[in-house]
Design an enzyme around this catalytic site. Sequence first.
Site, PDB file in Angstrom:
ATOM      1  N   TYR A  61      62.721 -19.873-105.822  1.00 20.30           N
ATOM      2  CA  TYR A  61      64.047 -20.495-105.747  1.00 20.30           C
ATOM      3  C   TYR A  61      64.486 -21.109-107.072  1.00 20.30           C
ATOM      4  CZ  TYR A  61      63.259 -20.073-100.743  1.00 20.30           C
ATOM      5  OH  TYR A  61      62.999 -19.580 -99.492  1.00 20.30           O
TER       6      TYR A  61
ATOM      7  N   HIS B  79      64.298 -15.318 -91.207  1.00 22.38           N
ATOM      8  CA  HIS B  79      63.772 -15.585 -92.547  1.00 22.38           C
ATOM      9  C   HIS B  79      64.898 -15.852 -93.539  1.00 22.38           C
ATOM     10  CE1 HIS B  79      60.205 -15.892 -94.917  1.00 22.38           C
ATOM     11  NE2 HIS B  79      60.632 -15.032 -95.827  1.00 22.38           N
TER      12      HIS B  79
ATOM     13  N   LYS C  20      50.758 -23.009 -91.307  1.00 22.67           N
ATOM     14  CA  LYS C  20      49.645 -22.147 -91.690  1.00 22.67           C
ATOM     15  C   LYS C  20      48.409 -22.983 -92.002  1.00 22.67           C
ATOM     16  CE  LYS C  20      52.139 -18.169 -93.590  1.00 22.67           C
ATOM     17  NZ  LYS C  20      52.344 -17.327 -94.792  1.00 22.67           N
TER      18      LYS C  20
ATOM     19  N   ARG D  52      59.212 -21.659 -90.418  1.00 22.68           N
ATOM     20  CA  ARG D  52      58.902 -20.245 -90.243  1.00 22.68           C
ATOM     21  C   ARG D  52      59.233 -19.876 -88.800  1.00 22.68           C
ATOM     22  NH1 ARG D  52      54.460 -22.560 -92.954  1.00 22.68           N
ATOM     23  NH2 ARG D  52      54.151 -21.748 -95.088  1.00 22.68           N
TER      24      ARG D  52
ATOM     25  N   ARG E 118      65.874 -19.387 -93.154  1.00 20.97           N
ATOM     26  CA  ARG E 118      64.883 -20.258 -93.811  1.00 20.97           C
ATOM     27  C   ARG E 118      65.171 -20.324 -95.311  1.00 20.97           C
ATOM     28  NH1 ARG E 118      59.369 -22.227 -93.931  1.00 20.97           N
ATOM     29  NH2 ARG E 118      58.093 -21.228 -95.537  1.00 20.97           N
TER      30      ARG E 118
ATOM     31  N   HIS F 116      54.777 -24.887 -97.933  1.00 18.27           N
ATOM     32  CA  HIS F 116      54.083 -24.050 -98.915  1.00 18.27           C
ATOM     33  C   HIS F 116      52.882 -24.813 -99.468  1.00 18.27           C
ATOM     34  CE1 HIS F 116      57.941 -21.545 -99.882  1.00 18.27           C
ATOM     35  NE2 HIS F 116      57.320 -21.118 -98.808  1.00 18.27           N
TER      36      HIS F 116
END
Length: 309
Positions: A289, A254, A182, A158, A257, A280
Amino acid sequence: MTMRASLAIENFLEMMSAERGAAQNTLESYRRDLEAAAEELAAKGVNLAEAETGHIRMTLDTMAAQGFAPTSQARRLSALRQFFRFLYSEGFRQDDPTGILDAPKKQKPLPKIMSVENVGRLLDRAALEANEAAEPGERIKALRLHALLETLYATGLRVSELVGLPVTVARTDHRFLLVRGKGSKDRMVPLSRKARDALQKFLTLRDSLPGSDDNPWLFPAFSESGHLARQVFARELKGLAARAGLAASSVSPHVLRHAFASHLLQNGADLRTVQQLLGHADISTTQIYTHVLEERLHKLVSEHHPLAD
């Protein structure tokens, strides 16, 4: 008291016009959605004004089966909500059958994907500018941009993770980066040879700058304290894209990415591995995807099945 569906719709539209000042386009949209629902239910012997939750859900399911977009289904439900709230407030019903219904989920748009060729053009241009920049201020910025791009495409970080990397991650095992993502969750991501080389060239020059020993960031902001702002990186990236002959509007951190993830899947990586590399928490996030996997499987069958067309 029972009211015919057609009369209930007319009364509702009259209220929306007189009391709420709804625009003509809005009224026509409400009319289309309500009359379509009323017609469908009437064919099953149900008066729209007396419909229950299951009947409303059935009309939405029919829309989905007919290929209507989630936005169209949500618009229909919104019209029905307003309609039944009107009937409830006027005393024609004792309940609102839409109260427990959730709006249809909007499909996530497929991510923009750069081709391998265009990513190559971008990286080649960054390498060229890093090698040719002569003025010290321009050279350090060019080396930084090249290192950022090679690292981003090699790892799929990210943008906030990338610009916020501490310099210590580049002074340990150069084959991997330890990334805090995250939720303060750490993950290890491998670095390509090109990314390691670009980082090393940048780091060598960075370490020669005054005050670099006290700066904890791998990619410092040279004009102020702290690390490089992601907005500055995005702006520099768009400028580079234009100089590489690419549409600047189609290039962003992005997008790179997404290119990282898509190109891995196109070349045989499995979805679970890509999930771990992207950081994720839930595999459902990575499933945007799956169209890449579907294309790959279709190609595989077309090329290798003995009876394929």
